[in-house]
Design an enzyme around this catalytic site. Sequence first.
Site, short mmCIF file in Angstrom:
data_model
loop_
_atom_site.label_atom_id
_atom_site.label_comp_id
_atom_site.label_asym_id
_atom_site.label_seq_id
_atom_site.Cartn_x
_atom_site.Cartn_y
_atom_site.Cartn_z
N GLY A 179 -1.87 18.83 -10.57
CA GLY A 179 -1.57 20.09 -11.23
C GLY A 179 -0.32 20.09 -12.08
N GLU B 110 -1.77 13.69 -6.05
CA GLU B 110 -2.94 13.11 -6.73
C GLU B 110 -3.00 13.76 -8.10
OE1 GLU B 110 -6.13 14.11 -4.03
OE2 GLU B 110 -6.02 16.22 -4.57
N GLY C 243 -3.64 13.88 -12.22
CA GLY C 243 -4.54 13.35 -13.24
C GLY C 243 -3.91 13.48 -14.62
N ARG C 244 -3.85 14.73 -15.09
CA ARG C 244 -3.45 15.01 -16.46
C ARG C 244 -2.11 14.36 -16.86
NH1 ARG C 244 -5.43 19.33 -19.15
NH2 ARG C 244 -6.03 20.20 -17.14
N CYS D 93 -24.12 22.19 -34.37
CA CYS D 93 -24.66 23.43 -34.93
C CYS D 93 -24.30 24.61 -34.03
CB CYS D 93 -26.18 23.34 -35.05
SG CYS D 93 -26.72 21.84 -35.84
N TYR E 251 -9.13 14.88 -19.52
CA TYR E 251 -10.09 15.98 -19.61
C TYR E 251 -10.58 16.19 -21.05
CZ TYR E 251 -8.10 16.86 -15.02
OH TYR E 251 -7.65 16.72 -13.72
C1 PLP Z 1 -8.61 18.31 -5.77
C2 PLP Z 1 -7.97 17.93 -7.05
N1 PLP Z 1 -6.97 17.05 -7.03
C3 PLP Z 1 -6.35 16.66 -8.16
C4 PLP Z 1 -6.72 17.17 -9.39
C5 PLP Z 1 -6.01 16.71 -10.61
O1 PLP Z 1 -5.36 17.74 -11.23
P1 PLP Z 1 -4.40 17.50 -12.48
O2 PLP Z 1 -5.14 16.69 -13.46
O3 PLP Z 1 -4.12 18.88 -12.95
O4 PLP Z 1 -3.19 16.79 -11.97
C6 PLP Z 1 -7.75 18.11 -9.45
C7 PLP Z 1 -8.16 18.70 -10.73
O5 PLP Z 1 -8.97 19.58 -10.83
C8 PLP Z 1 -8.40 18.49 -8.25
O6 PLP Z 1 -9.41 19.38 -8.25
#
Ligand code: PLP
Length: 420
Positions: free
Chosen positions: A236, A275, A277-278, A353, A382
């Site tokens: 997050g 954990e 991601g972004r 379209c 994403y």
């Molecule tokens: C359970 C869980 N963990 C980690 C993430 C990664 O989140 P972010 O990319 O915002 O760090 C998500 C994203 O939806 C998630 O659902």
Amino acid sequence: MKTSVQQALDVIQRENNEPICAYIYDLAGMQEQVRGMLQTMPWNTKLFYAIKANPDPRIIEALLPLVKGFEVASIGELLKVRAVSQEVPILFGGPGKKESELKLAIEHNVSYIHVESLLELRRIIAIAKERGQQKPEVRVLLRINLRSNTLPRTKIVMGGGPSPFGIDEESVDEAIELIRVEGAGAVRLCGFHFHSLSNNMDARLHAEMIELYLQKVERWQQQYNLQVDFVNAGGGFGVTYDGSPGFDWSLFTTLLQQSEARNRLATRGGELFFESGRLLVADHGYYATEVTDIKRSHGQMFVILRGGTHHHRLPASWGHNHPFHIVYTDRWEHEFTRPEVRGERAHIVGELCTPKDRMYSDAEIDCLRVGDVIVFEKSGAYAWTISHHDFLGHPHPAFHYLMEGDEHVNVNATFQSANC
Ligand SMILES: Cc1ncc(COP(=O)(O)O)c(C=O)c1O
């Protein structure tokens, strides 16, 4: 071989006379990003990569030596990680896990399953018992949806209120009892998992949220006399797309260093997982698409791309304008006039379209011509992975990777030399 975004574009042009449409992932940049993040993290905190942000195998491979492991949310994701490493720790989360998925995950030796509901817990216990006494216990973290109105509010909220994710705080009691009574010897509760939001920009609030998680866990630990080895505080950490300041990782990790609850967890031998991601990959991906048409319609200018939201759905999904730079090219072999926008506003749209296929509304354009290339920045997370690739059947983009030792992608330097 040295390369850069410009050189990567040259390669694409030479290989294929069709308009450019490509993703460029700066793997070295992603690695540098992670190394920088790790440097300031307290010793009992560990960083996992949530591959849902971008499950490209080359990215998984590039991050493998740096992160503690990977978070996956399906068997498809799990197999992508296992294709790169048989041993790396995997956290398996996500709502609505099927029995077949749970069985496969256990066979593939996931480290921890994030339990998203009481039914899922019952399924895990039944599967674990079927495996017999000789097998090691199935290790789980309970994902808890806190009863709280103090959690930060962001564009994507997944906890602190009604949500399909995790087990309500009110049911912690029942979940722990289930594991103790039904799951004894088959399932081991190793800790708790929280992921309440995505794209949070406020480092101070994020640190406060984690303090709240840790305090809740301490309370459960005492109340139920639990050994808690791990608290997974999710991801997050936010990235901005409008030029405003992003998540302050340095402030966040400083606050974490000072956190007494984290210190107490460390003293008891517990680890705090993230954990993310972004934040690991967003800034190091680029989506390059060539302008195929420019026209005026009812007084407004439209720039049409070879590509769009079927490759990069994030701007449509979030309703934002996606940041970009222009690469100017001399690609014009025709006798007729090369359409252009000069000193006015234009909407930058895709080849689908549908009026929803829009990457940027009302962009201020000094100069842009058909044949020039728009490079959307911050396209590493994403973007491709959340898009409807096959809608209308246009060819997929090419994928290019910038590696360690390559010249770093310096978008500004690339564009300063450009002219129009
Ligand atoms: C359970 C869980 N963990 C980690 C993430 C990664 O989140 P972010 O990319 O915002 O760090 C998500 C994203 O939806 C998630 O659902």
